[in-house]
Design a protein around this motif. Structure first.
Motif: not given
Length: 450
Positions: A292-298
């Motif tokens: 996976y690509n992991w993105k920290l949204i908040g």
């Protein structure tokens, strides 16, 4: 079904990704809690400040017995149901909203929020030491350096770091449990699946003070199914690694031999779950992060299942927890908590049957407490939630129930239930119930053939 779309994010290219500079550690234990959560409550006063959590047992608790509910006298504040769900939608996930849309009688009973999770002081100390030290491999998101005994990334800078905090959430050094899983059909019927599991954490074992001493092993565990007859005697041995593929073996009573289990990972179907859950959905998420690509949204304020001592109490048998379409609403407690939001999308050129997942991670425990799962068309497909209970005799927080909903099939799984069996033992390394010599192929073979 509702849709939610986040932009895919790529990890930084390079040999390793650092978490934060060492100077940032000064906030831990100050305006932040020792694990990096916001110490203060929210502006509305609906989330209180963290005051240390539950670190000692309340009066009446006896070791090995049911956990005494310190919040049993709390009044129910209100219920969310189909008639008023629109009013609370900003504090609900896409999966929760889908449950309200599909099931007219679904509801969530909301209680006062208690930020009750606590950890031993040694964990806080090692967590602070990890700031600026713990690192991930940029290409695979494997953990390549950390100080054992503490959360690696209390000040996360990217989406993979909170997932590692979840993977390494403290649950004691040794654990011995016997539990039940229920794969529930659309009529509310199920055949209990019973199992026993012993775990020993290398990462939290004081005998391993350095990353090198771990020898790339996070933890070891074995699981044996005891019911129903079609699964009875099937055993698994797993050495969970910190980087690279896990090592796993299976003993099959039909073949009466031990063999490697390379499919015990990723999106391979979990044994006995009738295709309703993948292996890496267990424990909300487990295994490598490399697909996976992991993105920290908040952060988000979300109603989640928390402080569910009634649900965990053995006076309520598993058959009482299970109801048609969803677990018994009268035994579920929800509270408003702050959670980290992490968006995961499958990497280009990589496959996984769950192409898009959104994880909600409790800021106080670093446990994944809810997950929205989307299909390839962007429609909500599955939803998971954990029933979180503080175990103050350790202290830590632990799952006393995990629900997997398949919103398209109209079925669910209720997993990690200990109500019909002995209470979980979180001190198994001191009682002799979890010793390192148990986690060998020879021991697996011996158990299987006796």
């Amino acid at each position: 079904m509702s849709k939610l779309i986040f932009a895919a994010a790529a990890l930084v290219v390079g040999s390793a990704i650092g978490s934060a500079s060492a100077d940032d550690a000064s906030d831990l234990g100050g305006k932040l809690t020792p694990v990096g959560a916001e110490r203060a409550g929210n502006a509305a006063g609906t989330i209180p400040a963290w005051d240390g959590g539950l670190s000692t047992p309340p009066a009446g608790y006896k070791q090995g017995g049911d956990y005494v509910d310190p919040y049993a006298s709390d009044p129910k504040l209100f219920s969310i149901d189909k008639s008023n769900v629109e009013r609370y939608k900003d504090n609900l996930s896409a999966g929760q909203l889908a449950l309200f849309a599909r099931y007219p009688d679904y509801r969530m009973d909301i209680y006062p929020t208690h930020r009750s999770c606590a950890l031993p002081q040694s964990n806080y100390d090692k967590t602070r030491q990890n700031v600026g030290v713990a690192k991930l491999d940029a290409a695979t998101s494997d953990l390549v350096d950390a100080i054992p005994g503490g959360l690696p990334f209390p000040l996360p800078k990217n989406g993979a770091e909170p997932m590692w905090n979840h993977r390494l959430a403290f649950e004691g050094v040794g654990r011995n449990v016997a539990g039940t899983s229920a794969v529930v059909d659309s009529g509310g019927n199920f055949v209990p699946q019973k199992w026993e599991e012993v775990r020993l954490s290398s990462y939290y074992n004081p005998a391993n003070p350095t990353f090198a001493a771990l020898q790339n092993v996070q933890l070891k565990y074995f699981t044996i199914y005891t019911e129903p007859a079609r699964l009875a005697g099937e055993e698994y041995l797993v050495h969970e690694t910190l980087n690279g593929e896990r090592s796993a073996w299976i003993y099959s009573p039909g073949l009466r031999r031990v063999r490697r289990a390379p499919t015990l990972a990723y999106d391979n179907p979990s044994s006995g779950y009738e295709g309703l859950a993948t292996n890496d959905q267990l424990y909300m998420f487990n295994g490598r992060l490399d697909r996976y690509n992991w993105k920290l949204i908040g952060k988000k304020e979300l109603y989640i299942a928390y402080n569910n001592y009634a649900f965990a109490n053995s006076k309520h048998r598993v058959k009482e927890l299970v109801a048609e379409n969803f677990p018994n609403r009268d035994l579920m407690r929800y509270e408003l908590h702050r959670v980290w939001v992490v968006d995961a999308t499958v990497k280009e050129g990589t496959r996984h049957m769950l192409p898009h997942r959104v994880f909600y991670i409790d800021e106080d425990s670093w446990r994944v407490v809810a997950t929205d799962i989307y299909d390839s068309h962007g429609d909500i497909w599955r939803y998971q939630e954990e029933t979180t209970v503080p175990v103050y005799d350790v202290p830590t927080c632990f799952s006393f129930g995990e629900t997997f909903y398949d919103l398209q099939a109209g079925r669910y799984i209720l997993d990690l239930l200990y109500n019909d069996d002995h209470r979980p033992d979180f001190h198994a390394e001191t009682t002799g119930a979890a010793t390192d010599d148990m986690f060998t192929i020879g021991y697996l073979r011996k158990r299987g053939t006796r």
